[in-house]
Design a protein around this motif. Structure first.
Motif, PDB file in Angstrom:
ATOM      1  N   GLU A 104      22.841 -14.550 158.778  1.00  0.00           N
ATOM      2  CA  GLU A 104      21.009 -13.806 158.151  1.00  0.00           C
ATOM      3  C   GLU A 104      20.692 -12.553 160.133  1.00  0.00           C
ATOM      4  OE1 GLU A 104      21.138 -13.157 155.434  1.00  0.00           O
ATOM      5  OE2 GLU A 104      21.359 -14.530 154.654  1.00  0.00           O
ATOM      6  N   PHE A 163      14.463 -16.191 155.127  1.00  0.00           N
ATOM      7  CA  PHE A 163      15.339 -16.991 155.273  1.00  0.00           C
ATOM      8  C   PHE A 163      14.951 -17.429 156.908  1.00  0.00           C
ATOM      9  CE2 PHE A 163      17.077 -12.592 157.714  1.00  0.00           C
ATOM     10  CZ  PHE A 163      17.025 -13.018 157.759  1.00  0.00           C
ATOM     11  N   TYR A 172      26.156  -6.227 157.751  1.00  0.00           N
ATOM     12  CA  TYR A 172      25.664  -6.270 157.015  1.00  0.00           C
ATOM     13  C   TYR A 172      26.798  -4.925 155.399  1.00  0.00           C
ATOM     14  CZ  TYR A 172      21.871  -9.377 157.293  1.00  0.00           C
ATOM     15  OH  TYR A 172      21.126 -10.694 157.691  1.00  0.00           O
TER      16      TYR A 172
END
Length: 917
Positions: A46, A39, A187
């Motif tokens: 992210e 990414f 996450y």
């Protein structure tokens, strides 16, 4: 470096205009960050995880010739602490020689000016950069990924200049453990109703205070960074941070007043010129919202080891987002202040602020700093030499500090000397008696001269701090410091040290590695052993003795023994343990043949200590670390403990500073925090009641700092606060070098005034004019406002206390010694019909109370109580109004906590009963 100032802004402008990476072909094996991580770095939502970052640095080392990768050691939780050394291949090939040059310039004794200039021409500038010492400030480590990649692969003239002239020492995270905790939690909670920000300390012990450990060196990560500092001798350190989101977009130096007087002028100039190079680069690229000369000062060594080791410390603070989620003003209004000032030249005009912005700003300032140092490499190295040459040739007083051989606590004396030696301070020991400053000293006394390469560190740590009386405007309220103001090491450690102004003659030998003074232990076995109460090492022995089932007692009163003297039966385990402790700590153990007389306190076997941990309470984390160092039989209290009988689990419970009624009753919300956080849920009103019943039924409660008020509420203790209550202090915010909810979410309490005081006035706009930018003014108004009617102010200083040394809580304390006070409270006793109260320590009625730091309103403390002991029902309570354990620094007052924990559950008996249970 002084001559650099006039050319700095012009020179860096040309560097900044070419700050974007050149588009050059890369060798196939080297992947870009986007390719490697999958990414775009800085993308919304992210975050690159630490293990993958380590892999990427290894990948760069394998696929390019510009990167050397090494693991320096393991962190507190066993994760790798890594270093990437990045430079031109030719420099890496002769790295040992370049390090040798740095080390020679850092110790210039016997080095001529001409030779120093030749070495400066041959040498390279070592630029040490690291990020995320504060683990929620994730953007800088993301930025360091791109910085490493560009340095490893870009062939543009700008990067070539950096690689040819600099050696970049890049540590991707100064707190790797926190990167695991914070990002894994981010996450894990994605798509859940739970809070995305890690709710507890992001370092196992110290949380946000991991950036306050740069003179005590307690944590593994601090010492790992010192390995880099002390081995490579960088000439500049860049510490990348994030701050709150509401003000400026980024802070760069110069710093606000005050500067520690021991910071060399060339270091101050280097900070200013390098910081302004960064500011100019940001403005040249159209990156708005940069400010300088605000918020952050250069006073406390707890944040800046490097400035006492020849290096400017560059602090960059970038406005935060919510980890990787963007901030967006839905009404379209721009972020932050919009009024330009001389030190805030270009407001940020956009209504959005994203992780990618943090990465971009981080890239800009890092490359601007590296480029600036590269351009003036030779002058930086020459100034590195001059700084140390000035210290080794120093003639100003004081000449030295003398540590007398005879000390009440040999263990803490060794600990203090070890701290100084870890900082590479030279220590000498007298081989014969000598006289200095009109005082006679024994052989074995230690001498620390100030004329040495790192004399600045020795001086700032051993002298009394005299903080300037700074005001927001003439006649106005005090201007709050960024951190504490007093840190005199010998006061913190409980060690006697004399400052000697003039040179003296003595037969001295250099001590390479200080050792604990040899202890005393009888050669032949004895039926009983005794040792005095003045050394903290006694508690190391007590913890080990209890673990081995050896009974321990101490004298309540005796005609022949000092009150508090420890008594141990002469079992084989006792002999083994005491001999080892005496050998390693200097503990003086005596053998006793005859029967003992008098009253003694027999400690409860295996005294069980509970530590009220709570979530994200830094003082609790520090105490956890302390208890582990001593080996106490302790555990953190969890909410589920209240389902059972507290008396069957704990003999003593410690409430650290920052423990409030809300912490105990409500704790973390189950709706916002998953089952794994059940330990930190509140115990509710029934638990609050159960805790009070446990005390009245025979439990021992020890309350420190702000937790004194919690204990007062819990048990209706007959005390009342005498100082005006604090209304605002140095903020409990979300990031920044000194923010965070470390003290239970209440922030620092330096300013004390009436709770209902009105907002501070701003007569004729004087307050606004006192600040050079609306950004800096907003920061003060938000985080550091102090009412001009302030009657009392103590933002982290050492204050004199007088101790009742016959009281069990003060066993081993001197009659008078400084305690640490940071926005704390003092108390007076009230009538208590069924609660007996005893004052253990108080502030003196006469004489100076301030010993080091800054204090306003001293008279409000006179003859007021600090430490108080209470008998509540069958239980025992000790309240300590000041933070006697602050950041694990004031070792001199650890005994107060330890004595209270062990004394409360003890039993008073006649000495003739020893040996029975």
């Amino acid at each position: 470096m002084l001559r650099l100032l006039t050319t700095a802004l012009v020179a860096v402008l040309s560097l900044a205009l070419s700050a974007q990476p050149a588009r050059v072909p890369r060798s196939a094996p080297t992947q870009s960050p986007d390719q490697f991580f999958g990414f775009h770095i800085g993308a919304d939502g992210e975050l690159a995880r630490y293990p993958k970052i380590v892999e990427y640095l290894q990948h760069l080392a394998k696929s390019t010739s510009r990167v050397k990768f090494e693991e320096i050691g393991k962190t507190t939780m066993g994760n790798p602490y890594v270093l990437a050394t990045i430079s031109a291949p030719e420099n890496l090939a002769k790295l040992d020689r370049l390090v040798e040059i740095n080390r020679r310039l850092a110790d210039p004794r016997g080095l001529s000016e001409a030779e120093a200039k030749r070495l400066a021409q041959e040498g390279r500038a070592f630029y040490f950069v690291y990020g995320t010492i504060h683990s929620t400030e994730v953007g800088n480590t993301q930025s360091l990924i791109e910085i490493a990649h560009r340095l490893a692969t870009d062939d543009s003239p700008d990067i070539k200049q950096i690689l040819d002239n600099d050696v970049v020492l890049l540590v991707p995270s100064q707190n790797p453990d926190g990167q695991y905790l914070v990002i894994d939690h981010w996450y894990k909670t994605k798509g859940t109703p739970y809070t995305r920000t890690y709710p507890d300390l992001y370092h196992k012990y110290v949380g946000h205070d991991d950036n306050r450990d740069w003179f005590m060196f307690t944590q593994k990560e601090t010492r790992l960074a010192l390995q880099v500092q002390n081995k490579y001798k960088p000439i500049i350190t860049h510490d990348m941070h994030q701050m709150g989101s509401g003000g400026a977009r980024i802070f760069v130096p110069p710093f606000d007043d005050p500067y520690d007087v021991n910071v060399h002028p060339l270091i101050a100039q280097g900070i200013m010129t390098a910081g302004q190079a960064m500011a100019s680069a940001l403005v040249a690229e159209g990156k708005g919202g940069v400010e300088w000369l605000s918020r952050y000062d250069l006073w406390s060594p707890a944040r800046q080891y490097m400035v006492y080791h020849g290096q400017p410390r560059i602090l960059s603070e970038i406005a935060s987002v919510n980890l990787a989620d963007p901030l967006i003003n839905r009404d379209g209004s721009p972020m932050g202040p919009q009024e330009a000032r001389w030190n805030f030249p270009l407001p940020y005009r956009k209504s959005e602020w994203r992780l990618r912005d943090i990465v971009d700003y981080g890239n800009t300032v890092a490359f601007a700093g590296m480029s600036y140092v590269a351009k003036y490499r030779t002058q930086w190295l020459e100034n590195f030499y001059r700084i140390h040459a000035d210290w080794v040739n120093r003639t100003d007083p004081p000449y030295a500090f003398v540590v007398p051989a005879a000390q009440p606590d040999p263990f803490e004396t060794y600990e203090m000397l070890d701290i100084l030696r870890t900082a590479e301070v030279e220590i000498h020991r007298a081989t014969a008696p000598f006289k200095a400053g009109g005082t006679d000293y024994l052989a074995g006394s230690w001498v620390i001269k100030t004329a040495q390469p790192y004399g600045a560190f020795a001086k700032t740590m051993l002298e009394r701090q005299k903080y300037p009386d700074l005001r927001l405007y003439p006649g106005g309220p005090p201007k709050a410091p960024y951190d504490v103001t007093g840190q005199t090491l010998w006061m913190l450690m409980g060690v006697h040290v004399d400052q000697i102004e003039k040179p003296f003659d003595a037969a001295l030998e250099l001590v390479k590695a200080p050792q604990a003074a040899p202890g005393l232990f009888p050669r032949d076995p004895k039926p009983l052993y005794t040792f005095g109460p003045s050394s903290n090492a006694a508690f190391i022995a007590v913890a080990r003795l209890q673990a081995a089932n050896v009974p321990v007692a101490r004298f309540a009163d005796s005609r022949t023994m000092v009150a508090g003297t420890w008594i141990v039966q002469g079992t084989a385990d006792a002999q083994r343990i005491l001999a080892d402790v005496a050998r390693t700590t200097g503990l003086q153990v005596q053998g006793q043949n005859g029967p003992l007389t008098g009253d003694v306190y027999r400690l409860k076997p295996h005294t069980r200590i509970g530590l009220w941990r709570g979530a994200n309470v830094m003082p609790a984390g520090w105490l956890k670390w302390v208890f582990e160092q001593y080996g106490f039989n302790h555990k953190a209290i969890v909410s589920t403990d209240f389902a059972g009988d507290l008396a069957s689990q704990y003999d003593s419970i410690v409430l650290p500073d920052g423990t409030s009624r809300n912490t105990i009753v409500n704790g973390l919300s189950p709706e916002r925090n998953g089952k794994e956080w059940e330990w930190a849920y509140g115990v509710g009103e029934p638990g609050w009641t159960k805790l009070a019943e446990w005390v009245r039924g025979g439990g021992t409660l020890v309350a420190i700092g702000s937790a004194v008020e919690t204990a007062r509420q819990l048990l209706d203790l007959p005390i009342e606060a005498v100082l005006p209550e604090p209304r605002a202090g140095r903020g409990a915010g979300n990031g920044g070098e000194g923010a965070g909810a470390g003290r239970g979410g209440r922030g620092a309490r330096g300013a004390a005034q009436a709770a209902a005081a009105p907002p501070p006035p701003d007569p004729n706009g004087v307050l606004r004019e006192a600040f050079s930018s609306p950004a800096s003014l907003d920061a003060v108004l938000r985080d550091r406002v102090i009412d001009p009617t302030t009657l009392f102010y103590c933002p982290g200083s050492l204050l004199q206390n007088e101790f009742n040394t016959a009281h069990p809580v003060a066993f081993g304390m001197p009659a008078a010694w400084p305690i640490f006070f940071e926005g704390d409270q003092a108390y007076r006793l009230k009538s208590g019909f069924d609660i007996q109260s005893e004052v253990v320590s108080r502030y003196p009625a006469r004489g100076s109370i301030l010993q080091s730091g800054w204090l306003l309103g001293e008279d409000l403390l006179r003859d007021q109580a600090n430490v108080v002991a209470f008998h509540v029902g069958k239980g025992y309570v000790v309240t300590m109004g000041s933070q006697v354990d602050f950041r694990a620094q004031p070792r001199a007052t650890f005994k107060l906590i330890f004595n209270a924990m062990f004394h409360g559950p003890s039993t008073r008996i006649d000495a003739t009963q020893l040996g029975t249970r």
